[in-house]
Design a protein around this motif. Structure first.
Motif, PDB file in Angstrom:
ATOM      1  N   GLY A   1       0.813  -1.204   0.000  1.00 36.11           N
ATOM      2  CA  GLY A   1       0.000   0.000   0.000  1.00 36.11           C
ATOM      3  C   GLY A   1       0.847   1.255   0.000  1.00 36.11           C
ATOM      4  N   SER A   2       0.274   2.353   0.448  1.00 40.07           N
ATOM      5  CA  SER A   2       0.981   3.636   0.448  1.00 40.07           C
ATOM      6  C   SER A   2       1.850   3.821   1.679  1.00 40.07           C
ATOM      7  CB  SER A   2      -0.034   4.785   0.354  1.00 40.07           C
ATOM      8  OG  SER A   2      -0.962   4.714   1.427  1.00 40.07           O
ATOM      9  N   GLY A   3       1.725   2.948   2.655  1.00 37.39           N
ATOM     10  CA  GLY A   3       2.562   3.014   3.841  1.00 37.39           C
ATOM     11  C   GLY A   3       2.035   3.986   4.880  1.00 37.39           C
ATOM     12  N   PHE A   4       2.725   4.037   6.007  1.00 39.24           N
ATOM     13  CA  PHE A   4       2.360   4.895   7.127  1.00 39.24           C
ATOM     14  C   PHE A   4       3.503   5.859   7.420  1.00 39.24           C
ATOM     15  CE2 PHE A   4       0.308   0.767   7.756  1.00 39.24           C
ATOM     16  CZ  PHE A   4      -1.022   1.132   7.929  1.00 39.24           C
ATOM     17  N   SER A   5       3.172   7.021   7.918  1.00 38.78           N
ATOM     18  CA  SER A   5       4.215   7.901   8.430  1.00 38.78           C
ATOM     19  C   SER A   5       4.750   7.314   9.727  1.00 38.78           C
ATOM     20  CB  SER A   5       3.654   9.295   8.696  1.00 38.78           C
ATOM     21  OG  SER A   5       2.747   9.262   9.794  1.00 38.78           O
ATOM     22  N   LEU A   6       5.948   7.723  10.124  1.00 38.73           N
ATOM     23  CA  LEU A   6       6.499   7.219  11.380  1.00 38.73           C
ATOM     24  C   LEU A   6       5.606   7.584  12.559  1.00 38.73           C
ATOM     25  CD1 LEU A   6      10.330   7.867  10.929  1.00 38.73           C
ATOM     26  CD2 LEU A   6       9.086   5.701  10.754  1.00 38.73           C
ATOM     27  N   GLN A   7       4.981   8.737  12.477  1.00 38.66           N
ATOM     28  CA  GLN A   7       4.110   9.171  13.566  1.00 38.66           C
ATOM     29  C   GLN A   7       2.871   8.285  13.677  1.00 38.66           C
ATOM     30  OE1 GLN A   7       2.866  13.256  13.251  1.00 38.66           O
ATOM     31  NE2 GLN A   7       1.479  13.147  15.006  1.00 38.66           N
ATOM     32  N   ASP A   8       2.349   7.836  12.525  1.00 37.37           N
ATOM     33  CA  ASP A   8       1.107   7.064  12.522  1.00 37.37           C
ATOM     34  C   ASP A   8       1.324   5.562  12.386  1.00 37.37           C
ATOM     35  OD1 ASP A   8      -0.364   9.431  12.677  1.00 37.37           O
ATOM     36  OD2 ASP A   8      -0.368   9.674  10.496  1.00 37.37           O
ATOM     37  N   ALA A   9       2.563   5.118  12.352  1.00 37.23           N
ATOM     38  CA  ALA A   9       2.845   3.703  12.131  1.00 37.23           C
ATOM     39  C   ALA A   9       2.239   2.841  13.235  1.00 37.23           C
ATOM     40  CB  ALA A   9       4.352   3.473  12.076  1.00 37.23           C
ATOM     41  N   PRO A  10       1.533   1.767  12.874  1.00 35.13           N
ATOM     42  CA  PRO A  10       1.019   0.846  13.894  1.00 35.13           C
ATOM     43  C   PRO A  10       2.174   0.281  14.722  1.00 35.13           C
ATOM     44  CG  PRO A  10       0.021   0.383  11.773  1.00 35.13           C
ATOM     45  CD  PRO A  10       1.134   1.353  11.517  1.00 35.13           C
ATOM     46  N   ARG A  11       1.989   0.234  16.024  1.00 30.55           N
ATOM     47  CA  ARG A  11       3.019  -0.264  16.936  1.00 30.55           C
ATOM     48  C   ARG A  11       2.660  -1.667  17.415  1.00 30.55           C
ATOM     49  NH1 ARG A  11       7.446   3.081  16.330  1.00 30.55           N
ATOM     50  NH2 ARG A  11       6.650   5.196  15.939  1.00 30.55           N
TER      51      ARG A  11
END
Length: 243
Positions: free
Chosen positions: A208-218
């Protein structure tokens, strides 16, 4: 299997508990740039996958995954089949193919395997399967907005009404990305295999388009083991509260 506390929490909610299970190379690829079937995992990983298929009420996978392999993973081990029998469940879970286009080769071995089959598709994608016997259910999925993008929260809610309490996500990377973006994956079981594939366009477990580091699932690592040269990782999605 998922912990009793997690399954109990999921069963009290409006959707299934979802486990994503994937095998990847040491550099994080689930296939090569040609997206051929990833047959590099060992016999130990195949047993690992079969164990989780046996635990599921249904599996979910994308059309590209099915086109690459031509088959789905079956429960064959007699001890696992016996457990499902004692639980008064059918020998095989439901296998749900996600394909907006509905364009699947009708002659692949998947359609001869002894499993319940559903197709999750759009109104257009369902046209070629009307009146056919390959799928027990052709499900025109709810979508959001004017785009025919599946509305996954509604889909998962309907799965729950059909007594699917544990859903196993078997790829590919785009499907995992969509479900991650909707916060619908509860745990990740990841096998790291001893090879390097490389390639800028080779798929990863979450495309997909990926996540920003701030919004990345942990994630939280809750288990791991090593068998020969493979590492088996078990992650739980971090949330403020249980799903």
């Amino acid at each position: 299997m998922p912990s009793p506390a997690c399954l109990a929490s999921s069963q009290a909610k409006s959707r299934p508990f979802a486990t994503a299970i994937l095998a990847m190379s040491a550099d994080g690829k689930i296939s090569d740039a040609h997206r051929t079937a990833a047959r590099f995992p060992s016999a130990a990983d195949k047993r690992h996958l079969e164990t989780w298929v046996a635990d599921a009420d249904a599996t979910l996978f994308g059309a590209a995954t099915l086109r690459a392999y031509g088959t789905t993973a079956l429960v064959k081990d007699t001890s696992l089949l016996a457990i499902r029998h004692r639980q008064q469940r059918p020998p095989q879970p439901i296998h749900i193919v996600c394909s907006p286009s509905g364009q699947l080769p009708p002659d692949i071995p998947f359609f001869r395997q002894p499993v319940p089959r559903w197709l999750l598709t759009t109104a257009a994608g369902s046209q070629g399967w009307q009146g056919q016997q390959q799928f027990e259910r052709v499900w025109t999925a709810p979508h959001q907005g004017t785009e025919e993008r599946f509305h996954w929260p509604t889909i998962f809610a309907e799965l729950k009404t059909r007594r699917i309490h544990h859903l196993l996500i078997m790829g590919g990377g785009q499907l995992v990305a969509d479900l991650m973006a909707h916060d619908l994956i509860d745990e990740l079981r990841l096998t790291i295999c001893p090879l390097i594939i490389g390639g800028q366009t080779a798929p990863t477990p979450c495309d997909g388009s990926g996540f920003s580091l701030q919004d990345a699932p942990r994630l939280t690592l809750v288990g791991h083991k090593t068998i020969d040269d493979e590492v088996f990782l078990h992650y739980r999605r971090q949330r403020a509260t249980l799903p």
